[in-house]
Write an enzyme that holds these catalytic residues in place. Structure first.
Site: not given
Ligand code: G3P
Length: 224
Positions: A85
């Site tokens: 990533k």
């Molecule tokens: O892993 C990246 C993303 O899915 C993070 O999600 O819930 O922290 O906005 P969130």
């Protein structure tokens, strides 16, 4: 549509794997920090559960080109299924270009606009991760972003796979599927909710109640 689990929690990964619903895993520094375990221990365990085919996204923490490329090379050595990533920045996109040439899989993260997704695809990223929930959080339409990326990628035949990320509820998954997104990466709680419908529970209870009202000698042994 593939289901990835957005977690670094080993128990959750094992459960989804047991259900046969796990096509991959995505992590980020926040999710790894939540486990309270050393990074390499967590990463190696996830990679082992997923085997050589199903991708595991692990994130760099450097923000300069050289740092990102060096960290990505090390992360890629952890397994053939590692996708690195890389944050959506000019240095990040430059790093993606280099890593793609080296055959290292990349996942461009922190994507919030169709233009950013276009740049990721042009750099040859394997995956792009648009964050729908965080857009909804600031009163923007997260799923509109997915719709536009799907349209742009299909117009030009880009092979970069769209991972709908920052998924908060089953409605995000439903819309991702309708839009033809390649992958939704979901927290474990959302994956559990996908099974649920009150009519399923009511229906199952009724079937069993009616079956149990039959005399015992009406039921073959294997249906007792
Ligand atoms: O892993 C990246 C993303 O899915 C993070 O999600 O819930 O922290 O906005 P969130």
């Amino acid at each position: 549509m593939k289901f990835f689990l957005d977690t670094a929690n080993i128990e959750e990964i094992k459960k989804a794997n047991d259900w046969g619903l796990l096509d991959g895993v995505t992590t980020n520094p926040t999710l790894v920090a939540k486990t309270g375990k050393p990074f390499l221990k967590v990463a190696e365990e996830i990679i082992k559960i997923l085997g050589p085919e199903r991708p595991v996204s692990l994130e760099v923490v450097a923000t300069d080109y050289n740092g990102m490329v060096n960290q990505a090379r090390e992360l890629a050595k952890l397994g053939p299924n590692v996708a690195v990533k890389i944050p959506m920045t000019p240095e990040g996109i430059k790093a993606v270009k280099t890593l793609t040439k080296e055959g290292i899989k990349t996942n461009v993260t922190l994507v919030f606009s169709p233009m950013q997704a276009l740049l990721a695809a042009k750099a040859g990223a394997t995956y792009v991760s648009p964050f729908v929930g965080r857009l909804d959080d600031i009163s923007m339409e997260g799923m509109k972003l997915i719709e536009e990326i799907v349209a742009i990628y299909s117009a030009y035949g880009f092979t970069t796979k769209i991972i709908v990320a920052s998924v908060r509820h089953p409605e995000h998954v439903r819309q991702a599927a309708l839009l033809g997104a390649d992958i939704a990466t979901v927290p474990f709680g959302v994956l559990e909710k996908l099974f649920k419908h009150p009519l399923t529970d009511i229906g199952l209870e009724r079937f069993l109640k009616d079956w149990n009202s039959l005399p015992e000698d009406f039921k073959p042994k294997f249906l007792k």
